[in-house]
Design an enzyme around this catalytic site. Structure first.
Site, PDB file in Angstrom:
ATOM      1  N   CYS A  72       1.191  -1.362   0.374  1.00 45.51           N
ATOM      2  CA  CYS A  72       0.416  -0.426   0.149  1.00 45.51           C
ATOM      3  C   CYS A  72       0.396   1.464   0.067  1.00 45.51           C
ATOM      4  CB  CYS A  72      -0.982  -0.074   0.901  1.00 45.51           C
ATOM      5  SG  CYS A  72      -2.188   1.396   1.087  1.00 45.51           S
ATOM      6  N   CYS A  76      -0.014   4.917   6.956  1.00 46.82           N
ATOM      7  CA  CYS A  76      -0.480   4.167   8.414  1.00 46.82           C
ATOM      8  C   CYS A  76       0.309   4.122   9.304  1.00 46.82           C
ATOM      9  CB  CYS A  76      -1.512   3.629   8.405  1.00 46.82           C
ATOM     10  SG  CYS A  76      -2.070   4.606   6.411  1.00 46.82           S
ATOM     11  N   CYS A  79       0.632   0.671   9.957  1.00 46.79           N
ATOM     12  CA  CYS A  79      -0.075  -0.945   9.574  1.00 46.79           C
ATOM     13  C   CYS A  79       0.943  -1.889   9.055  1.00 46.79           C
ATOM     14  CB  CYS A  79      -0.756  -0.010   8.376  1.00 46.79           C
ATOM     15  SG  CYS A  79      -2.113  -1.162   7.194  1.00 46.79           S
ATOM     16  N   CYS A 116     -16.336  -9.264   5.781  1.00 47.39           N
ATOM     17  CA  CYS A 116     -15.268  -8.340   5.246  1.00 47.39           C
ATOM     18  C   CYS A 116     -14.647  -8.319   4.259  1.00 47.39           C
ATOM     19  CB  CYS A 116     -15.827  -7.600   6.228  1.00 47.39           C
ATOM     20  SG  CYS A 116     -14.927  -6.294   6.284  1.00 47.39           S
ATOM     21  N   CYS A 147     -19.591  -6.923   3.657  1.00 46.14           N
ATOM     22  CA  CYS A 147     -18.562  -5.566   3.545  1.00 46.14           C
ATOM     23  C   CYS A 147     -17.074  -4.489   3.557  1.00 46.14           C
ATOM     24  CB  CYS A 147     -18.372  -5.177   5.685  1.00 46.14           C
ATOM     25  SG  CYS A 147     -17.732  -3.665   6.075  1.00 46.14           S
ATOM     26  N   CYS A 207     -19.543   2.113   8.479  1.00 47.20           N
ATOM     27  CA  CYS A 207     -18.953   1.367   9.396  1.00 47.20           C
ATOM     28  C   CYS A 207     -17.155   1.784   9.536  1.00 47.20           C
ATOM     29  CB  CYS A 207     -18.556  -0.407   9.209  1.00 47.20           C
ATOM     30  SG  CYS A 207     -17.032  -1.318   9.971  1.00 47.20           S
ATOM     31  N   ARG A 279     -18.405  -3.048  18.022  1.00 43.48           N
ATOM     32  CA  ARG A 279     -17.053  -4.154  17.484  1.00 43.48           C
ATOM     33  C   ARG A 279     -15.882  -4.224  18.527  1.00 43.48           C
ATOM     34  NH1 ARG A 279     -17.434  -4.063  12.175  1.00 43.48           N
ATOM     35  NH2 ARG A 279     -19.083  -5.114  12.722  1.00 43.48           N
TER      36      ARG A 279
HETATM   37  N1  SAM Z   1      -6.989   0.395   3.281  1.00 51.30           N
HETATM   38  C1  SAM Z   1      -7.948   0.605   2.723  1.00 51.30           C
HETATM   39  C2  SAM Z   1      -8.056   2.004   4.416  1.00 51.30           C
HETATM   40  O1  SAM Z   1      -7.315   2.338   5.068  1.00 51.30           O
HETATM   41  O2  SAM Z   1      -9.201   2.529   4.577  1.00 51.30           O
HETATM   42  C3  SAM Z   1      -8.846  -0.622   3.957  1.00 51.30           C
HETATM   43  C4  SAM Z   1      -8.153  -1.489   5.075  1.00 51.30           C
HETATM   44  S1  SAM Z   1      -7.432  -0.995   6.214  1.00 51.30           S
HETATM   45  C5  SAM Z   1      -6.123  -1.930   6.958  1.00 51.30           C
HETATM   46  C6  SAM Z   1      -8.831  -1.025   7.529  1.00 51.30           C
HETATM   47  C7  SAM Z   1      -8.117  -0.418   9.220  1.00 51.30           C
HETATM   48  O3  SAM Z   1      -7.302  -1.357   9.730  1.00 51.30           O
HETATM   49  C8  SAM Z   1      -7.103   1.231   9.193  1.00 51.30           C
HETATM   50  O4  SAM Z   1      -8.084   2.273   8.971  1.00 51.30           O
HETATM   51  C9  SAM Z   1      -7.422   0.826  10.607  1.00 51.30           C
HETATM   52  O5  SAM Z   1      -8.097   1.066  11.494  1.00 51.30           O
HETATM   53  C10 SAM Z   1      -7.190  -1.278  10.839  1.00 51.30           C
HETATM   54  N2  SAM Z   1      -5.521  -1.663  11.397  1.00 51.30           N
HETATM   55  C11 SAM Z   1      -4.839  -1.867  10.457  1.00 51.30           C
HETATM   56  N3  SAM Z   1      -3.470  -2.140  10.900  1.00 51.30           N
HETATM   57  C12 SAM Z   1      -3.868  -2.221  12.216  1.00 51.30           C
HETATM   58  C13 SAM Z   1      -3.102  -2.468  13.289  1.00 51.30           C
HETATM   59  N4  SAM Z   1      -1.833  -2.881  13.582  1.00 51.30           N
HETATM   60  N5  SAM Z   1      -3.950  -2.784  14.373  1.00 51.30           N
HETATM   61  C14 SAM Z   1      -5.650  -1.972  14.592  1.00 51.30           C
HETATM   62  N6  SAM Z   1      -6.088  -1.745  13.438  1.00 51.30           N
HETATM   63  C15 SAM Z   1      -4.792  -1.634  12.092  1.00 51.30           C
HETATM   64  C1  DTB Z   2     -11.889  -2.485  11.411  1.00 48.21           C
HETATM   65  O1  DTB Z   2     -11.404  -1.419  12.104  1.00 48.21           O
HETATM   66  N1  DTB Z   2     -10.516  -3.358  12.013  1.00 48.21           N
HETATM   67  C2  DTB Z   2     -10.064  -4.661  10.648  1.00 48.21           C
HETATM   68  C3  DTB Z   2     -11.191  -3.977   9.409  1.00 48.21           C
HETATM   69  N2  DTB Z   2     -11.622  -3.168   9.808  1.00 48.21           N
HETATM   70  C4  DTB Z   2     -10.765  -4.201   8.488  1.00 48.21           C
HETATM   71  C5  DTB Z   2      -8.654  -4.926  10.841  1.00 48.21           C
HETATM   72  C6  DTB Z   2      -8.069  -4.705  11.724  1.00 48.21           C
HETATM   73  C7  DTB Z   2      -6.430  -4.756  10.959  1.00 48.21           C
HETATM   74  C8  DTB Z   2      -5.578  -5.240  11.600  1.00 48.21           C
HETATM   75  C9  DTB Z   2      -4.118  -5.187  10.793  1.00 48.21           C
HETATM   76  C10 DTB Z   2      -3.966  -6.992  10.205  1.00 48.21           C
HETATM   77  O2  DTB Z   2      -4.489  -7.777  10.476  1.00 48.21           O
HETATM   78  O3  DTB Z   2      -3.575  -6.765   9.278  1.00 48.21           O
HETATM   79 FE1  SF4 Z   3      -2.995   1.437   3.138  1.00 47.16          FE
HETATM   80 FE2  SF4 Z   3      -3.058  -0.178   5.993  1.00 47.16          FE
HETATM   81 FE3  SF4 Z   3      -3.106   2.156   5.656  1.00 47.16          FE
HETATM   82 FE4  SF4 Z   3      -5.382   0.702   4.515  1.00 47.16          FE
HETATM   83  S1  SF4 Z   3      -4.293   1.218   6.914  1.00 47.16           S
HETATM   84  S2  SF4 Z   3      -4.510   2.760   3.500  1.00 47.16           S
HETATM   85  S3  SF4 Z   3      -3.756  -1.084   3.958  1.00 47.16           S
HETATM   86  S4  SF4 Z   3      -1.210   1.835   4.408  1.00 47.16           S
END
Ligand code: SAM
Ligand code: DTB
Ligand code: SF4
Length: 332
Positions: A72, A76, A79, A116, A147, A207, A279
């Site tokens: 990506c 973030c 992430c 989802c 979702c 959501c 959730r």
């Molecule tokens: N890329 C899209 C976005 O950012 O909206 C969708 C996928 S992103 C992985 C969805 C959500 O996962 C993020 O908004 C964040 O709230 C959650 N997330 C990602 N990494 C995480 C982590 N290490 N711990 C907890 N939540 C995480």
């Molecule tokens: C949300 O709020 N949490 C989920 C879902 N929406 C997409 C994602 C959590 C991701 C946790 C880190 C991972 O597994 O990569």
């Molecule tokens: Fe990309 Fe992860 Fe950020 Fe979603 S949360 S935009 S997958 S870097």
């Protein structure tokens, strides 16, 4: 309590600050007062409201699948899928329709009611929308709620998802506006709010939640919850994630949050968004059963179910069933 009637969205800046929040349904100060209550008083209030709007012993199950993993372009700080961090996550291009349908069938057989689909994009391209809409239609046909979480949406994209049968779109505000820029620099809060508006206008359920345990103050947690609760209307689904610390991400090594602060955040979400599904989301594998039980008492009534989130682990289904058995909870 009814849905807030005050529209948060102002012309210049859509995110709320302390002063601007005074006239809103949920000023930050009021959420902060909730978070500052003696623990028992807070949980009592949350459980009382929970019982007015929900079956206190029923938990909804959502299963996640990552339909496109890693690589990506966003930054973030939490992430593991951001290309710029070295986290060991293997990139995976779009899954086939067959793979997704097989996973959705398995999720349904195991008892999930919502499926989802997540993708590691800043936002989808038209080609991506074409592929994801096929997945949505196929999953919907199985009788599951659908979702998707695909990043930022451009005008017209939400309508295409809606027409394919998308029930919910997940798009998190993640944290309070004032610290957003410390965690993500490749987009801003307003970008998130704009996509939320696209989703709402297309008639898709929203959501939207956030992450706690990123080193934020209690005041910042109040800011996040106020921001969510003042959306008009507030989200139907509110995922509260605990940061999963992944080596290689900037937030790896953040001081751990007292788990009772996590429970307080759930309670404040329940009180301020009474009808929403709250959730208990990422980070559950690292939580004790006792903390999870307190989260359910504080008003959480949904979980991510299945042994994987997107790239990180989640409790095994059998473990969740055993916990539900102990607590006398029913799943749906
Ligand atoms: N890329 C899209 C976005 O950012 O909206 C969708 C996928 S992103 C992985 C969805 C959500 O996962 C993020 O908004 C964040 O709230 C959650 N997330 C990602 N990494 C995480 C982590 N290490 N711990 C907890 N939540 C995480
Ligand atoms: C949300 O709020 N949490 C989920 C879902 N929406 C997409 C994602 C959590 C991701 C946790 C880190 C991972 O597994 O990569
Ligand atoms: Fe990309 Fe992860 Fe950020 Fe979603 S949360 S935009 S997958 S870097």
């Amino acid at each position: 309590m009814n849905q807030p009637t005050v529209n948060l969205i102002e012309k210049q800046s859509n995110s709320i600050t302390d002063n601007a929040s005074d006239s809103l349904q949920w000023p930050i100060s009021q959420i902060q007062m909730l978070l500052d209550l003696p623990f028992n008083d807070l949980i009592y209030r949350a459980q009382t409201i929970h019982r007015q709007f929900h079956d206190p012993n029923e938990i909804q199950l959502s299963t996640l699948i990552s339909v496109k993993t890693g690589g990506c372009p966003e930054d973030c700080g939490y992430c593991p899928q951001a290309a710029r961090y070295h986290t060991g996550v293997e990139n995976q291009s779009m899954l086939s329709l067959d793979t997704v349908v097989t996973a959705a069938k398995a999720a349904k057989d195991h008892g999930a009611t919502r499926f989802c689909m997540g993708a590691a994009w800043r936002g989808p391209k038209q080609r991506d929308i074409d592929e994801v809409t096929e997945m949505i239609s196929a999953v919907k046909t199985l009788g599951l709620e659908t979702c998707a979480t695909l990043g930022m949406l451009k005008p017209g994209q939400a309508e295409q998802l809606s027409m394919a049968g998308l029930d919910y779109y997940n798009h998190n505000l993640d944290t309070a506006p004032e610290i957003y820029g410390d965690i993500i620099t490749t987009r801003d809060y307003q970008d998130r709010l704009d996509t939320l508006e696209e989703i709402r206008n297309a008639g898709i359920n929203v959501c939207c939640g956030g992450i706690v345990g990123m080193g934020e103050s209690r005041h910042a947690r109040a800011g996040l919850i106020a921001q969510l609760a003042n959306l008009d209307p507030y989200p139907e689904s509110v995922p509260i994630n605990h940061l999963v610390q992944v080596e290689g991400t900037p937030l790896y090594g953040t001081a751990t949050l007292d788990p009772l602060e996590f429970v307080r955040t759930i309670a404040a979400a329940r009180i301020s968004m009474p009808k929403a599904m709250v959730r208990l989301s990422a980070g559950r594998r690292e939580m004790s059963e006792a903390i999870q039980a307190l989260c359910f008492l504080a008003g959480a009534n949904s979980i991510f179910y299945g042994d994987k989130l997107l790239t990180t682990g989640n409790p095994e289904a059998a473990q969740d069933h055993a916990l539900f058995e102990k607590l006398g909870l029913r799943s749906r």
